[in-house]
Design a protein around this motif. Structure first.
Motif, PDB file in Angstrom:
ATOM      1  N   ASN A  28      13.514  25.688  32.024  1.00 19.72           N
ATOM      2  CA  ASN A  28      12.732  26.507  32.963  1.00 19.72           C
ATOM      3  C   ASN A  28      13.519  26.903  34.213  1.00 19.72           C
ATOM      4  N   ALA A  40      13.085  18.960  40.624  1.00 21.58           N
ATOM      5  CA  ALA A  40      13.176  17.739  39.816  1.00 21.58           C
ATOM      6  C   ALA A  40      14.375  16.901  40.254  1.00 21.58           C
ATOM      7  N   LEU A  47      14.733  25.188  36.607  1.00 17.47           N
ATOM      8  CA  LEU A  47      14.228  24.576  37.844  1.00 17.47           C
ATOM      9  C   LEU A  47      15.373  24.066  38.689  1.00 17.47           C
ATOM     10  N   CYS A  96      17.272  21.315  40.410  1.00 16.29           N
ATOM     11  CA  CYS A  96      17.278  19.944  39.907  1.00 16.29           C
ATOM     12  C   CYS A  96      18.389  19.133  40.566  1.00 16.29           C
ATOM     13  N   TYR A 116      13.435  19.949  30.266  1.00 17.08           N
ATOM     14  CA  TYR A 116      12.410  20.843  30.797  1.00 17.08           C
ATOM     15  C   TYR A 116      12.968  21.652  31.985  1.00 17.08           C
ATOM     16  N   ALA A 117      13.700  20.933  32.863  1.00 16.76           N
ATOM     17  CA  ALA A 117      14.263  21.599  34.043  1.00 16.76           C
ATOM     18  C   ALA A 117      15.267  22.664  33.606  1.00 16.76           C
ATOM     19  N   ASN A 118      16.096  22.333  32.627  1.00 16.94           N
ATOM     20  CA  ASN A 118      17.094  23.309  32.164  1.00 16.94           C
ATOM     21  C   ASN A 118      16.422  24.526  31.544  1.00 16.94           C
ATOM     22  N   LEU A 125      12.657  15.400  31.044  1.00 16.64           N
ATOM     23  CA  LEU A 125      12.559  16.132  32.316  1.00 16.64           C
ATOM     24  C   LEU A 125      13.794  17.009  32.527  1.00 16.64           C
ATOM     25  N   ARG A 126      14.959  16.482  32.209  1.00 17.09           N
ATOM     26  CA  ARG A 126      16.187  17.285  32.335  1.00 17.09           C
ATOM     27  C   ARG A 126      16.108  18.502  31.410  1.00 17.09           C
ATOM     28  N   THR A 159      16.413  13.853  38.306  1.00 15.20           N
ATOM     29  CA  THR A 159      16.420  13.115  37.047  1.00 15.20           C
ATOM     30  C   THR A 159      17.853  12.848  36.575  1.00 15.20           C
TER      31      THR A 159
END
Ligand code: PA5
Length: 463
Positions: free
Chosen positions: A212, A196, A214, A216, A208-210, A205-206, A198
């Protein structure tokens, strides 16, 4: 005007003709031009735009040399991003607006239309590349899913798909819908990994990334979408398709260093911006046709159209007066659109200027036999391409139509970086001349609110 003979700016058809901007127009604007020069110096020093919010695009050419826009950790990950790409069969870049247009342009210029038909070796180990989230059209998305299914059938195994999702706000509906759809629909045929790009903190999105864990990257504060191609947004993508990011940035640096003077005659970006401003204000120029020559640069026009449209198309000046500034951006391509749009440019409403973009040294040599008025001989196609551009320019001039011609020496990451950054500057200077905020996009925000309300109403109605 030239910047180190790498980027030339020909303004003969914008200045000094009976039908163009005159030297006396510039003399009358001298105070305004100096003020615009000072305003960019101030912006460079303070990192603040006209409304006091962060504007840091002049730091982009130095992004890898300092820690203003990127952390050491991110730099390290950026330099190894190609490894991620090489372990994927397919890269799908998901984003829209400034999170899409520049990357499509890099792909078109450096990979080209046949990239996905090449074998892996011909692609130097890099994956096939597709784009998604640049529209809300379900048909295109489902076709992409079918393509991944086909790929996995041919490979006899699941494809390794890297979803690169880019959204500064992290809330834009097109990319977030594409991400949600692809993450579900691709499961039967793909092993999906995510990357990601963002905002540092804000946006789903941030979050979600945190949640999961991901990998980033961050779109730095102070870098607006349309100014983001030389930030993590474009640099990560460039690494994923094998484009040299140091070269991209050094082209931008060359332009930044050549265009710092507050005196327009020593600063090609300020000078060109002043001519376009005068053309708009005094000579009724309401549209700007951006016309790169050659298919390779076609999507450069779309990228520039966003930069021009969103930056300069503004209702209010900085004092709050309604001024409705801006020019209608029209992305065209030569020679294709000489058989389509040029008639109107030449003889339609006299309210437009054409900005040609071309390349001095062609990447390919190919001659074809020609016959002209009884003379036959082989003629290089790149000669004919430039000849067609000049013919367009001359025919426009004969009709008293303004144009300018920007030429890069070659098609390389260095020259693309230089060209993009040159336009960042011309737009920023013109914003200062027009006394508008070139760095916000309140109109885009307005329609987004209406759209979200409509979607909410749909959910409520269909509960
Ligand atoms: O220039 C801009 O700021 C916009 O065009 C954005 O790039 C576009 O709306 C996409 O926004 P985001 O990256 O937040 O998804």
């Amino acid at each position: 005007m030239t910047i180190q003979n790498e980027l030339d700016i020909d303004i003969r058809n914008l200045l000094g003709q009976a039908w163009s901007v005159k030297a006396e127009d510039l003399s009358a604007m001298a105070g305004l031009m100096e003020k615009a020069g000072r305003s960019l110096t101030k912006l460079r020093e303070s990192g603040k735009g006209p409304d006091g919010s962060d504007v840091l695009f002049p730091r982009l050419p130095y992004i890898l040399d300092e820690d203003v826009l990127i952390t050491e950790e991110e730099k390290e990950s950026l330099l190894h991003a190609d490894e991620l790409a090489k372990s994927a069969d397919i890269l799908i870049s998901i984003g829209i607006g400034g999170s899409y247009l520049g990357n499509q342009m890099l792909f078109d210029v450096f990979c080209g239309p046949y990239w996905n038909m090449m074998d892996r070796e011909e692609r130097n180990g890099f994956p096939k590349v597709f784009f998604a989230g640049q529209n809300m059209d379900p048909h295109g998305l489902l076709q992409l899913v079918e393509e991944v299914e086909r790929e996995s059938r041919h490979a006899g195994r699941k494809c390794r798909v890297l979803l690169l999702v880019i959204s500064k706000s992290g809330t834009t509906i097109e990319p977030s819908s594409a991400l949600k759809a692809l993450r579900t629909l691709l499961i039967p045929f793909a092993d999906i990994s995510l990357l990601a790009i963002t905002d540092r903190e804000k946006g789903s999105l941030r979050r979600y990334a945190n949640e999961n864990h991901l990998p980033c990257f961050t779109v730095p504060d102070g870098i607006g979408g349309r100014f983001s191609e030389l930030s993590q947004v474009g640099l990560v993508f460039a690494r994923l398709i094998g484009v040299d990011i140091k070269d991209l940035l050094s082209g931008a640096r060359m332009v930044e260093e050549a265009c710092r003077s507050e005196k327009a005659e020593e600063n090609p970006a300020l000078f060109l911006a002043s001519l376009k401003y005068a053309a708009s204000r005094k000579y009724g120029i309401a549209a700007e046709i951006i016309m790169p020559y050659g298919d390779t640069l076609r999507s450069f026009g779309w990228w520039y159209a966003q930069l021009l449209g969103e930056s300069l198309g503004k209702k209010y000046d900085m004092a709050g007066h309604v001024i409705h500034y801006g020019r209608i951006p029209v992305a065209a391509v030569g020679t294709t659109d000489m058989h389509s749009l040029t008639q109107e440019h030449q003889q339609g409403a006299k309210n437009k200027l054409v900005q040609f973009i071309s390349v001095k040294e062609s990447r390919s040599r190919l001659s074809v036999p020609c016959e002209e008025s009884g003379e036959t001989g082989d003629v290089p196609m790149d000669f004919m391409l430039e000849s067609a551009r000049k013919a367009n320019e001359q025919a426009l001039a004969a009709e008293g139509r303004m144009s300018c011609a920007i030429k890069i020496r070659k098609i390389t990451p260095f020259h693309l970086g230089a060209l993009m950054y040159f336009f960042f500057l011309t737009i920023a200077y013109e914003g200062a001349l027009a006394d508008i905020n070139a760095f916000d996009q309140p109109g885009v925000e307005d329609y987004k609110k209406i759209l979200h309300q409509d979607i909410r109403d749909y959910i409520v109605r269909n509960k």
